[in-house]
Design an enzyme around this catalytic site. Structure first.
Site, mmCIF file in Angstrom:
data_model
loop_
_atom_site.group_PDB
_atom_site.id
_atom_site.type_symbol
_atom_site.label_atom_id
_atom_site.label_comp_id
_atom_site.label_asym_id
_atom_site.label_seq_id
_atom_site.Cartn_x
_atom_site.Cartn_y
_atom_site.Cartn_z
ATOM 1 N N GLY A 88 0.810 -1.209 0.000
ATOM 2 C CA GLY A 88 0.000 0.000 0.000
ATOM 3 C C GLY A 88 0.843 1.259 0.000
ATOM 4 O O GLY A 88 0.314 2.366 0.021
ATOM 5 N N THR A 89 2.161 1.085 -0.021
ATOM 6 C CA THR A 89 3.068 2.230 -0.044
ATOM 7 C C THR A 89 2.979 2.969 -1.379
ATOM 8 O O THR A 89 2.900 2.339 -2.430
ATOM 9 C CB THR A 89 4.526 1.767 0.151
ATOM 10 O OG1 THR A 89 4.587 0.907 1.289
ATOM 11 C CG2 THR A 89 5.452 2.950 0.368
ATOM 12 N N THR A 90 2.951 4.281 -1.334
ATOM 13 C CA THR A 90 2.954 5.076 -2.558
ATOM 14 C C THR A 90 4.373 5.512 -2.880
ATOM 15 O O THR A 90 5.296 5.346 -2.093
ATOM 16 C CB THR A 90 2.056 6.316 -2.407
ATOM 17 O OG1 THR A 90 2.556 7.124 -1.315
ATOM 18 C CG2 THR A 90 0.628 5.923 -2.088
ATOM 19 N N SER A 111 -1.344 -1.287 -4.795
ATOM 20 C CA SER A 111 -2.326 -0.222 -4.983
ATOM 21 C C SER A 111 -1.955 0.986 -4.145
ATOM 22 O O SER A 111 -1.570 0.846 -2.981
ATOM 23 C CB SER A 111 -3.720 -0.717 -4.580
ATOM 24 O OG SER A 111 -4.670 0.311 -4.686
ATOM 25 N N PRO A 112 -2.075 2.190 -4.712
ATOM 26 C CA PRO A 112 -1.803 3.389 -3.929
ATOM 27 C C PRO A 112 -2.936 3.709 -2.963
ATOM 28 O O PRO A 112 -2.818 4.594 -2.128
ATOM 29 C CB PRO A 112 -1.672 4.480 -4.998
ATOM 30 C CG PRO A 112 -2.576 4.006 -6.095
ATOM 31 C CD PRO A 112 -2.408 2.508 -6.109
ATOM 32 N N MET A 114 -5.893 1.690 -0.510
ATOM 33 C CA MET A 114 -6.422 0.445 0.014
ATOM 34 C C MET A 114 -7.819 0.596 0.621
ATOM 35 O O MET A 114 -8.428 -0.399 1.022
ATOM 36 C CB MET A 114 -5.471 -0.113 1.087
ATOM 37 C CG MET A 114 -4.173 -0.655 0.526
ATOM 38 S SD MET A 114 -4.454 -2.174 -0.427
ATOM 39 C CE MET A 114 -2.775 -2.527 -0.956
ATOM 40 N N HIS A 147 -2.685 15.389 4.339
ATOM 41 C CA HIS A 147 -2.310 14.152 5.030
ATOM 42 C C HIS A 147 -1.451 14.519 6.232
ATOM 43 O O HIS A 147 -0.943 15.643 6.337
ATOM 44 C CB HIS A 147 -1.497 13.234 4.103
ATOM 45 C CG HIS A 147 -2.318 12.528 3.068
ATOM 46 N ND1 HIS A 147 -2.728 11.224 3.198
ATOM 47 C CD2 HIS A 147 -2.805 12.949 1.884
ATOM 48 C CE1 HIS A 147 -3.430 10.863 2.141
ATOM 49 N NE2 HIS A 147 -3.492 11.900 1.322
ATOM 50 N N LYS A 151 3.539 12.110 5.756
ATOM 51 C CA LYS A 151 3.269 11.721 4.370
ATOM 52 C C LYS A 151 4.125 12.604 3.479
ATOM 53 O O LYS A 151 3.882 13.798 3.328
ATOM 54 C CB LYS A 151 1.780 11.912 4.057
ATOM 55 C CG LYS A 151 1.384 11.709 2.601
ATOM 56 C CD LYS A 151 1.439 10.262 2.192
ATOM 57 C CE LYS A 151 0.880 10.081 0.786
ATOM 58 N NZ LYS A 151 1.092 8.720 0.278
ATOM 59 N N GLY A 156 -1.068 8.895 -3.789
ATOM 60 C CA GLY A 156 -1.273 8.060 -4.969
ATOM 61 C C GLY A 156 -2.701 8.137 -5.456
ATOM 62 O O GLY A 156 -2.981 8.041 -6.658
ATOM 63 N N THR A 157 -3.630 8.327 -4.527
ATOM 64 C CA THR A 157 -5.039 8.471 -4.910
ATOM 65 C C THR A 157 -5.238 9.740 -5.718
ATOM 66 O O THR A 157 -5.938 9.742 -6.744
ATOM 67 C CB THR A 157 -5.928 8.500 -3.656
ATOM 68 O OG1 THR A 157 -5.708 7.317 -2.896
ATOM 69 C CG2 THR A 157 -7.393 8.602 -4.031
#
Length: 264
Positions: A88-90, A111-112, A114, A147, A151, A156-157
């Site tokens: 889940g790491t971007t 995936s960026p 989850m 964030h 962060k 990524g989203t």
């Protein structure tokens, strides 16, 4: 995130391997999660320790949440050891990341994002972009994302949503995304509750027509980390079923998980 995922895994009835890796110092190298003692090792020891863990837990699936600079090196290690993983790491070199996994032919969910409901929103955005390209041509886009201060990179989203808007005809560069990391601004401007400053994700996308007479707003705000932890556990369970069935496809994202309906 590591602690949140561990708690979600135990809640889902999965076996939690009592080993983790973190560059953060932990007293006595141990922490307790859901009445389970977890040994925390420095990442430099991962290549030495992981093989023995795999022997003890042959159905091991690694969950990776770390910093952007570690993405590719971590993936290289998992591929070298043949370890299926959920990441889940971007950040990092995403193209290289996917190539590394595909070349190694191992199972992974990368995936960026989850969060299950946010993934559904992203899927809807992608469908709209595919079916109605250029629908927002000429519109101006403003993006603000907030964030926790730790962060380091653009969400990524946000990158995924911006990509959809670009397909919809909007000219926008990722450098234009406004990153809010200052706690005072997060509370007074963005509206983040103070108790969630250490863990939140607030995203706002504002579209304005060329003549300024029409506007659209898309927003998704998340407080805490449970939404990501639950989605991560779903991804791990999904990946396990793919491994057990010997699925030909091996690299997945959260939209694959969502489409298969494997979410609790």
């Amino acid at each position: 995130m590591g602690k949140a995922v561990a708690e979600a895994a135990v809640s889902a009835g999965l076996q939690l391997v009592p080993v983790s890796f973190s560059a953060m110092e932990v007293p006595d190298g141990k922490c307790e999660i859901c009445d389970r003692e977890i040994c925390i090792h420095d990442p430099s020891e991962s290549e030495k320790i992981l093989p023995s863990i795999v022997k003890e837990y042959p159905d091991l699936i690694v969950v990776d949440y770390t910093v952007p600079d570690a993405v590719n090196a971590n993936a290289d290690l998992y591929c070298k050891l043949g370890l299926p993983f959920v990441m889940g790491t971007t950040g990092g070199d995403r193209q290289l990341l996917h190539k590394t996994v595909q070349d190694a032919n191992i199972y992974a969910v990368i995936s960026p994002q989850m969060g299950k409901q946010v993934v559904a929103f992203l899927a809807a955005m992608e469908i709209m972009a595919e079916q109605f390209p250029g629908a927002f041509s000429g519109y101006k886009l403003e993006v603000m994302e907030s964030h926790q201060a730790t962060k380091l990179d653009v969400s990524g989203t946000a990158k995924a949503v911006v990509s959809c808007f670009q397909k919809l005809g909007i000219s926008f560069d990722l450098d234009e995304v406004k990153l809010v990391r200052d706690p005072e601004e997060q509370v007074t401007v963005v509206g983040v509750p103070e108790e969630h400053l250490a863990g939140h994700a607030f995203h706002m996308y504002h579209l304005t027509s060329p003549d300024g007479t029409v506007s659209f707003e898309f927003q998704h705000n998340v407080c805490g980390r449970s939404i990501y932890a639950e989605g991560t556990v779903d991804a791990a369970m999904f990946l396990y079923t793919k491994i057990q069935s010997g699925a030909t496809k091996k690299l997945y994202d959260m939209i694959d998980v969502l489409r298969e309906g494997n979410m609790r």
